[in-house]
Motif scaffolding. Sequence first.
Motif, PDB file in Angstrom:
ATOM      1  N   VAL A  41      48.525  30.910  32.603  1.00 28.63           N
ATOM      2  CA  VAL A  41      48.094  31.646  33.609  1.00 28.63           C
ATOM      3  C   VAL A  41      47.116  30.684  34.510  1.00 28.63           C
ATOM      4  N   ARG A  42      47.022  30.852  35.607  1.00 28.77           N
ATOM      5  CA  ARG A  42      46.175  30.182  36.798  1.00 28.77           C
ATOM      6  C   ARG A  42      45.234  30.898  37.263  1.00 28.77           C
ATOM      7  N   ARG A  43      43.928  30.412  36.957  1.00 32.05           N
ATOM      8  CA  ARG A  43      42.655  31.103  37.010  1.00 32.05           C
ATOM      9  C   ARG A  43      41.866  30.598  38.108  1.00 32.05           C
ATOM     10  N   THR A  44      41.731  31.463  39.218  1.00 31.94           N
ATOM     11  CA  THR A  44      40.778  31.032  40.290  1.00 31.94           C
ATOM     12  C   THR A  44      39.363  31.585  40.254  1.00 31.94           C
ATOM     13  N   LEU A  45      39.236  32.731  39.837  1.00 33.36           N
ATOM     14  CA  LEU A  45      37.803  33.248  39.515  1.00 33.36           C
ATOM     15  C   LEU A  45      37.771  33.619  38.177  1.00 33.36           C
ATOM     16  N   PRO A  46      36.650  33.357  37.485  1.00 34.54           N
ATOM     17  CA  PRO A  46      35.499  32.770  38.160  1.00 34.54           C
ATOM     18  C   PRO A  46      35.644  31.247  38.071  1.00 34.54           C
ATOM     19  N   GLN A  47      34.784  30.627  38.870  1.00 37.21           N
ATOM     20  CA  GLN A  47      34.800  29.075  38.865  1.00 37.21           C
ATOM     21  C   GLN A  47      33.327  28.541  39.355  1.00 37.21           C
ATOM     22  N   ARG A  48      33.102  27.541  39.259  1.00 34.16           N
ATOM     23  CA  ARG A  48      31.993  26.566  39.520  1.00 34.16           C
ATOM     24  C   ARG A  48      32.002  26.722  41.078  1.00 34.16           C
ATOM     25  N   ARG A  50      31.977  29.635  43.028  1.00 29.62           N
ATOM     26  CA  ARG A  50      32.258  30.808  43.391  1.00 29.62           C
ATOM     27  C   ARG A  50      32.513  31.683  42.267  1.00 29.62           C
ATOM     28  N   THR A  51      31.737  32.825  41.820  1.00 29.03           N
ATOM     29  CA  THR A  51      31.908  33.619  40.822  1.00 29.03           C
ATOM     30  C   THR A  51      32.605  35.090  41.081  1.00 29.03           C
ATOM     31  N   THR A  52      32.247  35.399  42.129  1.00 35.73           N
ATOM     32  CA  THR A  52      32.574  36.687  42.786  1.00 35.73           C
ATOM     33  C   THR A  52      33.207  36.766  44.092  1.00 35.73           C
ATOM     34  N   ILE A  53      34.212  37.504  44.479  1.00 34.46           N
ATOM     35  CA  ILE A  53      34.371  37.769  46.004  1.00 34.46           C
ATOM     36  C   ILE A  53      34.217  39.392  46.029  1.00 34.46           C
ATOM     37  N   GLY A  54      33.300  39.912  46.735  1.00 36.39           N
ATOM     38  CA  GLY A  54      32.848  41.419  46.728  1.00 36.39           C
ATOM     39  C   GLY A  54      32.514  41.420  45.063  1.00 36.39           C
ATOM     40  N   ALA A  55      33.223  42.524  44.538  1.00 33.91           N
ATOM     41  CA  ALA A  55      32.901  42.917  43.198  1.00 33.91           C
ATOM     42  C   ALA A  55      34.365  42.291  42.464  1.00 33.91           C
ATOM     43  N   TRP A  56      35.060  41.688  42.933  1.00 35.86           N
ATOM     44  CA  TRP A  56      36.120  40.969  42.252  1.00 35.86           C
ATOM     45  C   TRP A  56      35.690  39.864  41.501  1.00 35.86           C
ATOM     46  N   CYS A  57      35.682  39.651  40.242  1.00 36.61           N
ATOM     47  CA  CYS A  57      35.017  38.769  39.474  1.00 36.61           C
ATOM     48  C   CYS A  57      35.962  37.922  38.424  1.00 36.61           C
ATOM     49  N   PHE A  58      37.053  38.223  38.430  1.00 34.23           N
ATOM     50  CA  PHE A  58      38.370  37.729  37.525  1.00 34.23           C
ATOM     51  C   PHE A  58      39.700  37.680  38.310  1.00 34.23           C
ATOM     52  N   ALA A  59      40.286  36.310  38.405  1.00 36.52           N
ATOM     53  CA  ALA A  59      41.512  36.606  38.868  1.00 36.52           C
ATOM     54  C   ALA A  59      42.550  35.582  38.259  1.00 36.52           C
ATOM     55  N   ASP A  60      43.477  36.058  37.403  1.00 42.64           N
ATOM     56  CA  ASP A  60      44.370  35.435  36.637  1.00 42.64           C
ATOM     57  C   ASP A  60      45.937  35.588  37.469  1.00 42.64           C
ATOM     58  N   HIS A  61      46.447  34.539  37.893  1.00 40.23           N
ATOM     59  CA  HIS A  61      48.004  34.536  38.476  1.00 40.23           C
ATOM     60  C   HIS A  61      48.959  34.012  37.323  1.00 40.23           C
ATOM     61  N   TYR A  62      50.093  34.517  37.273  1.00 41.91           N
ATOM     62  CA  TYR A  62      50.821  34.065  36.416  1.00 41.91           C
ATOM     63  C   TYR A  62      52.470  34.172  36.859  1.00 41.91           C
ATOM     64  N   GLY A  63      53.316  33.259  36.475  1.00 44.95           N
ATOM     65  CA  GLY A  63      54.569  33.360  36.552  1.00 44.95           C
ATOM     66  C   GLY A  63      55.268  32.642  38.113  1.00 44.95           C
ATOM     67  N   PRO A  64      56.276  32.999  38.158  1.00 47.60           N
ATOM     68  CA  PRO A  64      57.561  33.735  37.284  1.00 47.60           C
ATOM     69  C   PRO A  64      57.724  32.730  36.208  1.00 47.60           C
ATOM     70  N   ASP A  65      57.774  33.663  35.025  1.00 48.48           N
ATOM     71  CA  ASP A  65      57.803  32.983  33.767  1.00 48.48           C
ATOM     72  C   ASP A  65      59.054  33.548  33.120  1.00 48.48           C
ATOM     73  N   ASP A  66      59.970  32.633  32.202  1.00 48.65           N
ATOM     74  CA  ASP A  66      60.895  32.775  31.549  1.00 48.65           C
ATOM     75  C   ASP A  66      60.389  33.389  30.234  1.00 48.65           C
ATOM     76  N   VAL A  67      60.736  34.819  30.040  1.00 48.09           N
ATOM     77  CA  VAL A  67      59.910  35.167  28.594  1.00 48.09           C
ATOM     78  C   VAL A  67      60.880  34.671  27.352  1.00 48.09           C
ATOM     79  N   ALA A  68      62.076  34.262  27.485  1.00 43.54           N
ATOM     80  CA  ALA A  68      62.700  33.503  26.307  1.00 43.54           C
ATOM     81  C   ALA A  68      61.784  32.065  26.064  1.00 43.54           C
ATOM     82  N   GLU A  69      61.078  31.486  27.240  1.00 42.10           N
ATOM     83  CA  GLU A  69      60.704  30.347  26.806  1.00 42.10           C
ATOM     84  C   GLU A  69      59.204  30.562  26.468  1.00 42.10           C
ATOM     85  N   THR A  70      58.417  31.275  27.119  1.00 39.71           N
ATOM     86  CA  THR A  70      57.048  31.486  26.916  1.00 39.71           C
ATOM     87  C   THR A  70      56.588  32.635  25.755  1.00 39.71           C
TER      88      THR A  70
END
Length: 342
Positions: A41-48, A50-70
């Motif tokens: 997964v690609r994590r953009t929040l939190p980080q050094r 900037r830890t929040t945008i409004g109340a948003w405090c965690f963001a993981d972005h993933y895929g598109p992943d081939d489930v057969a591989e991962t």
Amino acid sequence: MSNLERDPVELLCPPEAPEGPAVQVLEYREVPLGGPRAMPVRRTLPQRGRTTIGAWCFADHYGPDDVAETGGMVVPPHPHTGLQTVSWLFEGEIEHRDSTGSHELVRPGGVNLMTAGRGISHSEVSTPGTTRLHGVQLWTVLPEDSRHVAPFFEHADTSPFQVGDATVRVFTGELANGRPEAADATDAAASPVTVFSPLLGAQVDLPAGGVVDLPLDPTFEHGVLVDAGPVSIGLPGADAATEVPWAQLAYLEPGHDRVRLRADADPVRVVLLGGVPFGEEIVMWWNFIGRSHEEVVEFRRRWESDVIDRNDPDGPFGTVPKYDGAPLPAPELPTVRLRPRR
């Protein structure tokens, strides 16, 4: 979704004052989501910085992943406190179970929102029929006067509507001054799920060569997470637009009532996040959000006591019914007390 890092950093997150350029591009870091064939997964929040945008405090972005591989997503029961989880998919299907007894499938176009409040546990597993998995997992921090609410779960389907060349789906909060071009789509500009501070979460799709001027609440700060891109971001009064690459998160400080998104050679898909700057100091560690180091230590102790005695449905975090497997043990706490990050 759990934070499956083996050595999660304990973060003291003071209220953040907007600073720097009008559009600040935040890079992601890649984190494995457990297992020998860990789904990245690609994590953009939190980080050094900037830890929040409004109340948003965690963001993981993933895929598109081939489930057969991962191997897809296999996240055993794990705890949360003081936050809400927001699950949003572009492709695939995920089965959610939690200690309130909720059982729901996450599918594209539908939002699953889980309010942890004083404590909850849940599992997330991609379904057997899923061949590709692609989406975002987001957290919002609960303000002090709401963080001890009883846990609960909500699901809602969203309806697309047009703004300029863009197709928009609002999954959390509402689009500021949203004026969908179709008169019968006005209600689609607001999500029915419960939030505890002013928020916006939306998917925005643009065809190649498309452009849209989206209204913004000027009291909000905003983030633009690029799922397909790059995207060109222009703000009123700015000398030039900023190009934001794939998987990066653009931060927009408060004070803007409009943003222009433009797709050039390729179609664009972004997740637009927004909220009033969060004015409270919080402590984040693993899957817990509290207000002090001691409180987080106590959350971990309670979860470990639940893990040891899984036959106690009335434990602090309850049990996840019909999950065939052991819950996640908590990582070891840092050997030193928390020090503020500046």
